[in-house]
Design a protein around this motif. Structure first.
Motif, PDB file in Angstrom:
ATOM      1  N   SER A  40       0.762  -1.136   0.107  1.00 41.68           N
ATOM      2  CA  SER A  40      -0.199   0.066   0.026  1.00 41.68           C
ATOM      3  C   SER A  40       0.948   1.178   0.117  1.00 41.68           C
ATOM      4  O   SER A  40       0.426   2.193  -0.381  1.00 41.68           O
ATOM      5  N   ILE A  41       2.182   1.115   0.342  1.00 38.85           N
ATOM      6  CA  ILE A  41       3.038   2.307   0.353  1.00 38.85           C
ATOM      7  C   ILE A  41       3.182   2.641  -1.119  1.00 38.85           C
ATOM      8  O   ILE A  41       3.195   4.027  -1.426  1.00 38.85           O
ATOM      9  N   SER A  42       3.582   1.714  -2.229  1.00 35.87           N
ATOM     10  CA  SER A  42       3.831   2.117  -3.447  1.00 35.87           C
ATOM     11  C   SER A  42       2.498   1.981  -4.431  1.00 35.87           C
ATOM     12  O   SER A  42       2.624   2.714  -5.514  1.00 35.87           O
ATOM     13  N   PRO A  44      -1.301   2.635  -3.753  1.00 39.89           N
ATOM     14  CA  PRO A  44      -2.335   3.071  -2.812  1.00 39.89           C
ATOM     15  C   PRO A  44      -3.583   2.198  -2.992  1.00 39.89           C
ATOM     16  O   PRO A  44      -4.561   2.067  -2.216  1.00 39.89           O
ATOM     17  N   TRP A  45      -3.898   1.746  -4.304  1.00 38.71           N
ATOM     18  CA  TRP A  45      -5.315   1.040  -4.551  1.00 38.71           C
ATOM     19  C   TRP A  45      -5.390  -0.318  -3.632  1.00 38.71           C
ATOM     20  O   TRP A  45      -6.419  -0.789  -3.861  1.00 38.71           O
ATOM     21  N   THR A  46      -4.207  -0.763  -3.350  1.00 43.75           N
ATOM     22  CA  THR A  46      -4.326  -2.153  -2.768  1.00 43.75           C
ATOM     23  C   THR A  46      -4.776  -1.714  -1.226  1.00 43.75           C
ATOM     24  O   THR A  46      -5.263  -2.956  -0.659  1.00 43.75           O
ATOM     25  N   THR A  47      -5.076  -0.807  -0.554  1.00 42.93           N
ATOM     26  CA  THR A  47      -5.549  -0.513   0.774  1.00 42.93           C
ATOM     27  C   THR A  47      -7.070  -0.772   0.889  1.00 42.93           C
ATOM     28  O   THR A  47      -7.456  -1.176   1.825  1.00 42.93           O
ATOM     29  N   ARG A 102     -10.814   5.523  -9.213  1.00 47.21           N
ATOM     30  CA  ARG A 102      -9.951   6.411  -8.163  1.00 47.21           C
ATOM     31  C   ARG A 102      -9.699   7.800  -8.378  1.00 47.21           C
ATOM     32  O   ARG A 102      -9.267   8.192  -7.479  1.00 47.21           O
ATOM     33  N   GLU A 104      -7.248   8.512 -10.280  1.00 43.80           N
ATOM     34  CA  GLU A 104      -5.781   8.640 -10.306  1.00 43.80           C
ATOM     35  C   GLU A 104      -5.283   8.622 -11.973  1.00 43.80           C
ATOM     36  O   GLU A 104      -4.649   7.637 -12.544  1.00 43.80           O
TER      37      GLU A 104
END
Length: 135
Positions: A40-42, A44-47, A102, A104
């Motif tokens: 999630s740091i690199s 963001p969609w994984t959060t 999102r 993005e």
């Protein structure tokens, strides 16, 4: 002259195949091996994406990355290379939908660049310069 054009096209296809292969193998391994908190740091969609979907995307990317080179290189079922291009194209279309949803928008440019490269491999290996299977 046609022979020279085919040679240049074949070389360019191999370059694109190798670049996409490296990129998707690395991306797939990252999504398969890292904890979601680190991803999630690199990414963001994984959060707010279910973990099973992230891992499935990673597996799809890993297999697509392998498929860009291995079947063509070994000449065992080389059409799989073109099918990898089609599969990755679908993944990139879906990724662009996700990034649009999102907001993005800067990611969408990259998605379409990769989509174009994957379509180029699929077209080149299915229609223009297919690799013959080993006999």
């Amino acid at each position: 002259m046609a022979s020279t054009k085919n040679r240049i096209l074949n070389i360019s296809l191999w370059i694109v195949q190798v670049l996409l292969s490296i990129m998707f193998i690395m991306a797939g391994l990252m999504k398969l091996s890292q904890p979601i908190s680190e991803l999630s740091i690199s990414l963001p969609w994984t959060t707010d994406t279910p973990e099973f979907l992230i891992r499935f995307i990673g597996l799809s990317e890993l297999l697509g990355g392998i498929g860009f080179v291995l079947p063509a290189l070994l000449r065992i079922k080389p059409k799989l290379t073109a099918y990898a291009g089609i599969g990755i194209s679908i993944i990139m279309l879906l990724a662009s939908v996700l990034h649009t949803y999102r907001g993005e928008y800067s990611s969408i440019i990259f998605n379409f660049l990769i989509l174009g490269m994957a379509v180029y491999v699929a077209w080149g290996r299915l229609k223009k310069i297919p690799i013959e299977p080993k006999k």
